[in-house]
Design a protein around this motif. Structure first.
Motif, mmCIF file in Angstrom:
data_model
loop_
_atom_site.group_PDB
_atom_site.id
_atom_site.type_symbol
_atom_site.label_atom_id
_atom_site.label_comp_id
_atom_site.label_asym_id
_atom_site.label_seq_id
_atom_site.Cartn_x
_atom_site.Cartn_y
_atom_site.Cartn_z
ATOM 1 N N GLY A 214 0.826 -1.204 0.000
ATOM 2 C CA GLY A 214 0.000 0.000 0.000
ATOM 3 C C GLY A 214 0.853 1.244 0.000
ATOM 4 O O GLY A 214 2.081 1.179 0.109
ATOM 5 N N VAL A 215 0.190 2.376 -0.136
ATOM 6 C CA VAL A 215 0.847 3.681 -0.092
ATOM 7 C C VAL A 215 0.326 4.413 1.124
ATOM 8 O O VAL A 215 -0.892 4.551 1.307
ATOM 9 C CB VAL A 215 0.573 4.494 -1.369
ATOM 10 C CG1 VAL A 215 1.152 5.900 -1.259
ATOM 11 C CG2 VAL A 215 1.159 3.796 -2.585
ATOM 12 N N VAL A 216 1.222 4.876 1.969
ATOM 13 C CA VAL A 216 0.832 5.555 3.197
ATOM 14 C C VAL A 216 1.364 6.986 3.181
ATOM 15 O O VAL A 216 2.336 7.295 2.493
ATOM 16 C CB VAL A 216 1.360 4.809 4.442
ATOM 17 C CG1 VAL A 216 0.713 3.445 4.558
ATOM 18 C CG2 VAL A 216 2.873 4.666 4.386
ATOM 19 N N GLY A 217 0.700 7.836 3.974
ATOM 20 C CA GLY A 217 1.113 9.229 4.067
ATOM 21 C C GLY A 217 0.275 10.114 3.167
ATOM 22 O O GLY A 217 -0.477 9.656 2.301
ATOM 23 N N THR A 218 0.378 11.415 3.395
ATOM 24 C CA THR A 218 -0.343 12.389 2.586
ATOM 25 C C THR A 218 0.631 13.365 1.923
ATOM 26 O O THR A 218 0.721 13.440 0.713
ATOM 27 C CB THR A 218 -1.361 13.165 3.446
ATOM 28 O OG1 THR A 218 -0.686 13.714 4.600
ATOM 29 C CG2 THR A 218 -2.493 12.262 3.897
ATOM 30 N N LYS A 219 1.381 14.108 2.731
ATOM 31 C CA LYS A 219 2.342 15.050 2.171
ATOM 32 C C LYS A 219 3.585 14.345 1.663
ATOM 33 O O LYS A 219 4.191 14.753 0.670
ATOM 34 C CB LYS A 219 2.727 16.091 3.230
ATOM 35 C CG LYS A 219 1.580 17.024 3.602
ATOM 36 C CD LYS A 219 2.036 18.085 4.584
ATOM 37 C CE LYS A 219 0.902 19.034 4.930
ATOM 38 N NZ LYS A 219 1.332 20.085 5.886
ATOM 39 N N ARG A 220 4.000 13.285 2.351
ATOM 40 C CA ARG A 220 5.157 12.498 1.931
ATOM 41 C C ARG A 220 4.698 11.064 1.729
ATOM 42 O O ARG A 220 4.634 10.278 2.669
ATOM 43 C CB ARG A 220 6.275 12.573 2.978
ATOM 44 C CG ARG A 220 6.864 13.964 3.123
ATOM 45 C CD ARG A 220 8.057 13.957 4.053
ATOM 46 N NE ARG A 220 8.647 15.284 4.158
ATOM 47 C CZ ARG A 220 9.734 15.569 4.886
ATOM 48 N NH1 ARG A 220 10.323 14.596 5.565
ATOM 49 N NH2 ARG A 220 10.207 16.799 4.942
ATOM 50 N N LEU A 221 4.396 10.734 0.485
ATOM 51 C CA LEU A 221 3.890 9.407 0.171
ATOM 52 C C LEU A 221 5.004 8.369 0.272
ATOM 53 O O LEU A 221 6.152 8.646 -0.053
ATOM 54 C CB LEU A 221 3.305 9.394 -1.235
ATOM 55 C CG LEU A 221 2.141 10.359 -1.489
ATOM 56 C CD1 LEU A 221 1.751 10.322 -2.953
ATOM 57 C CD2 LEU A 221 0.960 10.029 -0.609
ATOM 58 N N SER A 222 4.619 7.191 0.693
ATOM 59 C CA SER A 222 5.604 6.116 0.829
ATOM 60 C C SER A 222 4.951 4.790 0.462
ATOM 61 O O SER A 222 3.914 4.424 1.021
ATOM 62 C CB SER A 222 6.139 6.059 2.258
ATOM 63 O OG SER A 222 7.006 4.949 2.428
ATOM 64 N N PHE A 223 5.550 4.088 -0.503
ATOM 65 C CA PHE A 223 5.119 2.732 -0.834
ATOM 66 C C PHE A 223 5.772 1.775 0.157
ATOM 67 O O PHE A 223 6.969 1.867 0.424
ATOM 68 C CB PHE A 223 5.538 2.379 -2.262
ATOM 69 C CG PHE A 223 5.346 0.933 -2.602
ATOM 70 C CD1 PHE A 223 4.076 0.417 -2.799
ATOM 71 C CD2 PHE A 223 6.427 0.076 -2.718
ATOM 72 C CE1 PHE A 223 3.895 -0.927 -3.109
ATOM 73 C CE2 PHE A 223 6.266 -1.260 -3.030
ATOM 74 C CZ PHE A 223 4.993 -1.762 -3.223
ATOM 75 N N ASP A 224 4.984 0.853 0.711
ATOM 76 C CA ASP A 224 5.542 -0.052 1.719
ATOM 77 C C ASP A 224 4.878 -1.412 1.603
ATOM 78 O O ASP A 224 3.835 -1.573 0.939
ATOM 79 C CB ASP A 224 5.341 0.519 3.124
ATOM 80 C CG ASP A 224 6.455 0.085 4.073
ATOM 81 O OD1 ASP A 224 7.181 -0.878 3.743
ATOM 82 O OD2 ASP A 224 6.601 0.704 5.144
#
Length: 283
Positions: A214-224
């Motif tokens: 999934g992709v988490v975060g709003t201002k700094r997106l992070s694929f994890d």
């Protein structure tokens, strides 16, 4: 006005001449006024055309800049997450979580990293890591393996059906990337000219199983990625000897080149007990 003399009235040439001169002067004045108006109108039109052309050029420049920024944004997205996930994020503004039934996770870390870099200049340290991780990125991409993230001196990748496409042989792809990464690092063990210290020894652990992405975060997106598969891969790298690649039993079972694998023996994995491990030959 009729300039002809009335019948029986004598013609006054001088008077008639003055009348004609006045009319000519008036006509000349009006002609000059009209010419000035026409010149002013043409000048105004030229200014308007010039302003329109300048505005058009500015718009084209802004549009070109916007295209460049859009390309940079797309390149950035594709550098931090798989392509289909980046496309979904662009289209919908969010990414649905995915469950991947079979994926291969790889961890690498440098041996005695903290101890060997305690006295090292931070700028030089970042430069060294950048060179290593830049090479790791290229090798991973070459074999169709996705970089997930770096955590200090640890480098994490995943391979599998992440792009909603035909599933690749993610075990073989990860093993090929691991061998090439190990070769790259081993070739720099004695390097001192470009770096403050000689290159590091490396450990690599690999495990295959289900994961969630999934992709988490709003201002700094992070694929994890998450799941027990990630934890087991981390345990495999922790049990590695320097310059060794360890495969879990699940990865070894799916690897299509058994002649390149040898038994390593059981390892004790924190929170997981005893696990079988296999060593991947690099040559």
């Amino acid at each position: 006005m009729n300039t002809q003399p009335s019948p029986g009235r004598a013609l006054d040439p001088e008077k008639l001449l003055r009348r004609l001169e006045k009319r000519l002067a008036k006509s000349e004045f009006r002609r000059t006024e009209l010419e000035e108006l026409m010149d002013g109108s043409q000048a105004f039109q030229r200014r308007v055309i010039t302003d329109i052309e300048a505005a058009k050029a500015k718009i084209e420049q802004l549009y070109a800049s916007l295209e460049i920024e859009q390309i940079r944004t797309e390149q950035l997205l594709r550098s931090i997450m798989p392509e289909s996930i980046a496309e979904e994020l662009k289209a919908n503004g969010k990414v649905r979580p995915r469950q991947v039934e079979s994926a291969t996770v790889m961890f690498t870390d440098f041996v005695d990293f903290t101890k060997s870099t305690e006295a090292m200049d931070p700028v030089a340290l970042v430069g060294m890591l950048d060179r290593y991780y830049g090479a790791f990125d290229e090798i991973s991409a070459k074999h169709g393996v996705e970089k997930v993230k770096t955590i200090g001196d640890a480098y994490m990748t995943v391979a599998g059906d992440l792009n909603d496409s035909d599933e690749i042989d993610h075990v073989a792809a990860t093993c090929a990337a691991a061998v090439e990464i190990m070769d790259y690092v081993s070739g720099r063990l004695d390097q001192t000219e470009a770096d403050e210290i000689a290159g590091w020894a490396l450990r690599i652990g690999i495990h295959t199983g289900p994961i969630s992405t999934g992709v988490v975060g709003t201002k700094r997106l992070s694929f994890d990625i998450w799941g027990d598969t990630v934890n087991t891969a981390a345990r495999m790298v922790s049990a590695c000897a320097p310059n060794t690649i360890l495969l879990s039993a699940a990865s070894e079972k799916l690897f299509d080149q058994p002649h390149r694998v040898e038994q390593h023996g059981d390892i004790q994995a924190k929170g997981k007990g005893t696990l079988k491990a296999y060593r991947l030959r690099t040559s």
